[in-house]
Motif scaffolding. Structure first.
Motif, PDB file in Angstrom:
ATOM      1  N   ARG A  80       0.869  -1.170   0.000  1.00  0.00           N
ATOM      2  CA  ARG A  80       0.000   0.000   0.000  1.00  0.00           C
ATOM      3  C   ARG A  80       0.909   1.224   0.000  1.00  0.00           C
ATOM      4  O   ARG A  80       1.725   1.389   0.912  1.00  0.00           O
ATOM      5  CB  ARG A  80      -0.908  -0.014   1.240  1.00  0.00           C
ATOM      6  CG  ARG A  80      -1.805   1.207   1.363  1.00  0.00           C
ATOM      7  CD  ARG A  80      -2.853   1.001   2.438  1.00  0.00           C
ATOM      8  NE  ARG A  80      -2.257   0.653   3.726  1.00  0.00           N
ATOM      9  CZ  ARG A  80      -2.965   0.228   4.761  1.00  0.00           C
ATOM     10  NH1 ARG A  80      -4.271   0.068   4.661  1.00  0.00           N
ATOM     11  NH2 ARG A  80      -2.353  -0.063   5.906  1.00  0.00           N
ATOM     12  N   LEU A 123       2.046  -4.364   2.990  1.00  0.00           N
ATOM     13  CA  LEU A 123       0.726  -4.148   3.574  1.00  0.00           C
ATOM     14  C   LEU A 123       0.470  -5.066   4.768  1.00  0.00           C
ATOM     15  O   LEU A 123       0.440  -6.296   4.633  1.00  0.00           O
ATOM     16  CB  LEU A 123      -0.342  -4.375   2.500  1.00  0.00           C
ATOM     17  CG  LEU A 123      -1.804  -4.184   2.914  1.00  0.00           C
ATOM     18  CD1 LEU A 123      -2.020  -2.796   3.521  1.00  0.00           C
ATOM     19  CD2 LEU A 123      -2.720  -4.393   1.717  1.00  0.00           C
ATOM     20  N   GLN A 125      -7.436  -2.593  -1.706  1.00  0.00           N
ATOM     21  CA  GLN A 125      -6.493  -1.476  -1.863  1.00  0.00           C
ATOM     22  C   GLN A 125      -6.276  -1.164  -3.350  1.00  0.00           C
ATOM     23  O   GLN A 125      -6.288  -2.045  -4.176  1.00  0.00           O
ATOM     24  CB  GLN A 125      -5.172  -1.852  -1.211  1.00  0.00           C
ATOM     25  CG  GLN A 125      -5.335  -2.195   0.272  1.00  0.00           C
ATOM     26  CD  GLN A 125      -5.859  -1.044   1.086  1.00  0.00           C
ATOM     27  OE1 GLN A 125      -5.356   0.060   0.962  1.00  0.00           O
ATOM     28  NE2 GLN A 125      -6.859  -1.285   1.899  1.00  0.00           N
TER      29      GLN A 125
END
Length: 370
Positions: A349, A354, A370
């Protein structure tokens, strides 16, 4: 009390459309699609026979390609198990090439280097014989070298196939220059090493070495022996030995054992830290496109004091089993808030790996993709 529903997805990718041109995968498909148990057994026998022929010719590239192209995890298991059978079960007198996985939990305040081998190798072998890991009178020998997992992975199935059929002297070990690998620790760590051995199995005789199963009466004496043999100033050491297994199986079992212990150490440490500051731990499990499972322990309203753990999935890992064990671990640690993401997530991310924390994943809700 009902067991919780297991919902963690499997992020690994398979390619069933690419399998038809590969001979080994054709036989694997025959096992998967067999109309009866008898047909499945025959297809497995055919697969083992073909693998034996390929191992005789050392066609390891073709075997590796087939494993990499497996159409599903079940297909991979069928092919891998057939390869094991072809390697490990020759007729008549033969050598059993085995390994003992060692998971070493190490703690130190300063950088420290542990020994790279068991100096008293005779004492090690005597202990295993005393506790019937080696049958009395059998020709069996375990090396004292601590081998890095990469050293064991570097021994091909073709080499193991030849060694089981050609080695006649257990005490000489493998005809390979395997380098012992010391453990260099800083603070706390969980490490994996292997001890490799050879046993000569006589035809129609009782097993020369007890393979697999659970840790028997030898577990505690061996743990004490290893702790003493690897004692290092300023280091706390907790050695965990797993049962001996043929090398191909030992690689899998050792990797799983290391990750299980590392996850336990991670969880107990982080839960203790959160509770010492008066916070309630929230456990989150997620699966990611890279083929990894991520676990975090955090608390609501605290964006800083969280920690994450990565489990890179191997081909034989069971995602439902890993999730079940994680849930059980959290129950044992009295963590009631366990949140599992039901969709496969991206790896990053904003360019950062992440990991989800308590404020990212409200209870009983999935985060946005995401």
């Amino acid at each position: 009390m009902n067991a919780p529903r297991l919902t963690l997805p499997d992020p690994r990718q398979y390619h069933p459309a690419r399998m038809e041109s590969n001979r080994l995968l054709h036989y694997t498909t025959s096992v998967l699609s067999a109309a009866s148990d008898a047909a499945a057994r025959q297809a497995r026998e055919d697969l083992v026979a073909v693998l034996g022929e390929m191992l005789e010719r050392d066609e390891m590239l073709a075997i590796s390609v087939a494993l990499a192209m497996a159409p599903s995890q079940e297909g991979y298991k069928i092919l891998w198990q057939a390869l094991r059978q072809a390697v490990e079960t020759p007729a008549g007198r033969h050598a059993v090439v085995f390994a003992v996985p060692l998971v070493l939990v190490v703690g130190t305040k300063n950088k420290a280097t542990l020994p790279d081998r068991i100096a008293d190798v005779d004492g090690l072998n005597a202990l295993l014989r005393e506790h019937a890991v080696f049958r009395q009178g059998a020709e069996a020998f375990l090396s004292g070298k601590l081998l890095h997992p990469d050293a064991l992975v570097g021994i091909s199935a073709g080499q193991l196939y030849r060694y089981t059929r050609q080695l006649v002297d257990a005490a000489r070990g493998l005809p390979l220059d395997l380098q012992a690998a010391p453990i260099v620790a800083k603070e706390e760590g969980v490490f994996l090493r292997y001890l490799v051995g050879v046993a000569i199995q006589e035809e129609d005789d009782e097993p020369a070495v007890s393979l697999g199963g659970g840790v028997g009466s030898w577990g505690m004496p061996l743990m004490k022996f290893l702790a003493e043999a690897l004692k290092t100033e300023g280091v706390t050491l907790f050695p965990i030995a797993r049962p001996p297994l043929p090398v191909m199986q030992a690689i899998v079992a050792g990797n799983t054992a290391r990750l299980e212990v590392a996850l336990q150490v991670f969880a107990s440490t982080q839960i203790r830290k959160l509770r010492e500051t008066g916070q309630q731990p929230v456990a989150i499990a997620s699966a990611h496109e890279s083929g990894e499972l991520h676990f975090t322990l955090s608390s609501s309203g605290d964006e800083r004091n969280w920690e994450g753990f990565v489990w890179p999935l191997s081909a034989l890992d069971s995602v439902p089993l890993i999730e079940s064990n994680f849930r059980q671990l959290m129950a044992e640690c009295r963590v009631e808030d366990v949140r599992v993401l039901e969709r496969v997530q991206p790896d990053e991310r904003n360019g950062i790996p992440l990991f989800f924390t308590a404020d990212d994943v409200p209870a009983d809700r999935q985060p946005p993709l995401q």
